[in-house]
Design a protein around this motif. Structure first.
Motif, PDB file in Angstrom:
ATOM      1  N   LYS A  34       0.952  -0.975   0.190  1.00 13.10           N
ATOM      2  CA  LYS A  34       0.013  -0.092   0.136  1.00 13.10           C
ATOM      3  C   LYS A  34       0.470   1.294   0.198  1.00 13.10           C
ATOM      4  CE  LYS A  34      -3.500  -2.283   0.483  1.00 13.10           C
ATOM      5  NZ  LYS A  34      -5.005  -2.674  -0.181  1.00 13.10           N
ATOM      6  N   VAL A  35       0.219   2.102  -0.632  1.00 12.12           N
ATOM      7  CA  VAL A  35       0.966   3.918  -0.189  1.00 12.12           C
ATOM      8  C   VAL A  35       0.167   4.414  -0.123  1.00 12.12           C
ATOM      9  CG1 VAL A  35       1.864   5.273  -1.976  1.00 12.12           C
ATOM     10  CG2 VAL A  35       2.614   3.069  -2.581  1.00 12.12           C
ATOM     11  N   ALA A  36       0.867   5.219   0.945  1.00 14.95           N
ATOM     12  CA  ALA A  36       0.016   6.219   1.622  1.00 14.95           C
ATOM     13  C   ALA A  36       0.409   7.994   2.107  1.00 14.95           C
ATOM     14  CB  ALA A  36       0.003   5.852   3.071  1.00 14.95           C
ATOM     15  N   ILE A  37      -0.456   8.358   1.835  1.00 16.93           N
ATOM     16  CA  ILE A  37       0.083  10.071   2.172  1.00 16.93           C
ATOM     17  C   ILE A  37      -0.194  10.477   3.449  1.00 16.93           C
ATOM     18  CG2 ILE A  37      -0.636  12.472   1.831  1.00 16.93           C
ATOM     19  CD1 ILE A  37      -0.580  11.806  -1.921  1.00 16.93           C
ATOM     20  N   ILE A  38       1.111  11.039   4.461  1.00 17.81           N
ATOM     21  CA  ILE A  38       0.569  11.759   5.244  1.00 17.81           C
ATOM     22  C   ILE A  38       0.823  13.358   5.295  1.00 17.81           C
ATOM     23  CG2 ILE A  38      -0.051  11.604   8.571  1.00 17.81           C
ATOM     24  CD1 ILE A  38       1.446   8.790   5.893  1.00 17.81           C
ATOM     25  N   SER A  39      -0.125  13.833   5.664  1.00 19.73           N
ATOM     26  CA  SER A  39      -0.056  15.069   5.214  1.00 19.73           C
ATOM     27  C   SER A  39       0.688  16.135   5.984  1.00 19.73           C
ATOM     28  CB  SER A  39      -1.148  16.331   4.985  1.00 19.73           C
ATOM     29  OG  SER A  39      -2.567  16.438   5.197  1.00 19.73           O
ATOM     30  N   GLY A  40       1.480  16.808   5.930  1.00 17.01           N
ATOM     31  CA  GLY A  40       1.668  17.396   7.678  1.00 17.01           C
ATOM     32  C   GLY A  40       3.031  16.244   8.549  1.00 17.01           C
ATOM     33  N   SER A  41       3.827  15.057   8.524  1.00 16.28           N
ATOM     34  CA  SER A  41       4.005  14.290   8.587  1.00 16.28           C
ATOM     35  C   SER A  41       5.288  14.155   9.337  1.00 16.28           C
ATOM     36  CB  SER A  41       3.478  13.055   8.336  1.00 16.28           C
ATOM     37  OG  SER A  41       4.008  13.220   6.626  1.00 16.28           O
ATOM     38  N   SER A  42       5.651  15.653   9.351  1.00 14.98           N
ATOM     39  CA  SER A  42       7.573  15.163   9.662  1.00 14.98           C
ATOM     40  C   SER A  42       7.651  15.724  11.513  1.00 14.98           C
ATOM     41  CB  SER A  42       8.099  16.879   9.198  1.00 14.98           C
ATOM     42  OG  SER A  42       7.275  17.898   9.614  1.00 14.98           O
ATOM     43  N   SER A  43       6.789  15.803  12.036  1.00 16.47           N
ATOM     44  CA  SER A  43       6.151  15.522  12.992  1.00 16.47           C
ATOM     45  C   SER A  43       5.368  15.345  14.107  1.00 16.47           C
ATOM     46  CB  SER A  43       6.687  17.674  13.916  1.00 16.47           C
ATOM     47  OG  SER A  43       6.083  18.305  13.538  1.00 16.47           O
ATOM     48  N   GLY A  44       5.274  15.166  15.746  1.00 18.71           N
ATOM     49  CA  GLY A  44       4.116  15.059  15.837  1.00 18.71           C
ATOM     50  C   GLY A  44       2.995  14.079  15.379  1.00 18.71           C
ATOM     51  N   ILE A  45       1.709  14.498  15.800  1.00 23.28           N
ATOM     52  CA  ILE A  45       1.149  13.090  15.140  1.00 23.28           C
ATOM     53  C   ILE A  45       1.139  12.522  13.859  1.00 23.28           C
ATOM     54  CG2 ILE A  45      -1.595  12.377  14.901  1.00 23.28           C
ATOM     55  CD1 ILE A  45      -2.261  14.112  17.866  1.00 23.28           C
ATOM     56  N   GLY A  46       1.687  13.007  13.164  1.00 20.43           N
ATOM     57  CA  GLY A  46       1.693  13.255  11.839  1.00 20.43           C
ATOM     58  C   GLY A  46       2.753  12.170  11.505  1.00 20.43           C
TER      59      GLY A  46
END
Length: 279
Positions: A34-46
């Motif tokens: 699977k391929v997933a995009i996670i926006s805002g994922s350089s820190s925190g919950i992302g």
């Protein structure tokens, strides 16, 4: 010596957090290929969501908005057990969401999971909130979610697509000083309800939301001393325990909704708050 403030204690605890359990290599590879995009994922919950999905075998796209955050994004990638790329794209702009999807398709040629995680909060009394605050929060939290989802639809793997919106407890039980932030998360809540009815028949996907309560992240640490005075008594009332969530506890809820066996779960607003809010 004066005792440490709540905010100082939080910052100190953040620096001492153990590695997320999702860095373990024993997690079943239920999202392999699977391929997933996670926006805002350089820190925190992302970032925690990226680690969770990667641990389950997904190839993930780490998103960061500005060149100065590339080292942070690279650090997240270094912690992942599955393939990943980092893409600079500002979700608060009209073009950023499309750029993120285009980079994903250029790399892997498919898209299975979209997690709308990016958000920013402003904690101020209503009288002090400005049009600049309005534009910043509405463009990122609201429009960014709208545009990233819209750009992703044509590429979602039919019958297997998963859209997960990271909402917030503030959408349904906001504390003081979060007028605009709560409003934007209410927008995301409504997006989820609408899309869960509209999109599955067209694209064979599911659409759900996860609403974290107070979570121990860098962003929460930046809320400020005055806001922490308001929030700490609320946190102390959490039924499961008088504490904030760890980011990986929120990430696990997202991972659950992305599984193939969650194919019949659609339109859910999953509140991960330790029982702080019960609908």
């Amino acid at each position: 010596m004066a005792p440490p403030t709540r905010l100082a204690q939080l910052s100190d605890q953040l620096s001492q957090q153990p590695p997320s359990r999702t860095t373990m290599t024993t997690t079943p590879q239920t999202l392999k290929d699977k391929v997933a995009i996670i926006s805002g994922s350089s820190s925190g919950i992302g970032a925690a969501i990226a680690r969770e999905l990667s641990a389950r075998g997904a190839s993930v796209v780490i998103n960061y908005p500005f060149p100065s955050l590339k080292p942070q994004a690279d650090s997240v990638i270094a912690s992942l057990p599955s393939p990943a790329i980092a893409v600079e794209a500002d979700m608060s702009t009209a073009s950023g969401p499309g750029q993120l999807v285009s980079a994903t398709m250029a790399k892997w040629g498919r898209l299975d999971i979209v997690v709308n995680s990016v958000a920013v909060a402003v904690n101020k009394p209503l009288e002090e909130q400005t049009l600049d605050d309005w534009d910043a929060l509405v463009n990122l939290n609201g429009r960014g979610t709208f545009l990233l989802t819209q750009a992703s639809l044509a590429h979602l793997t039919r019958g297997e697509g998963r859209i997960v919106n990271i909402c917030s407890l503030s959408a349904r039980a906001p504390p003081p000083n979060q007028t605009i932030y709560a409003g934007t998360k209410g927008m995301v809540d409504s997006f989820t309800r609408c899309w869960a009815k509209e999109l599955p028949p067209k694209y064979g996907c599911t659409v759900n939301a996860v609403s974290p309560g107070p979570t121990r992240t860098e962003g929460f640490a930046a809320a400020g001393e005055e806001q922490m005075k308001i929030l700490q008594p609320i946190i102390d009332q959490t039924p499961v325990g008088p504490r904030m969530a760890q980011p990986e506890e929120i990430a696990w809820a997202v991972g659950f909704l992305c599984e193939e066996r969650s194919r019949w779960i659609n339109g859910v607003h999953l509140v991960a708050s330790g029982g702080l809010f019960v609908d």
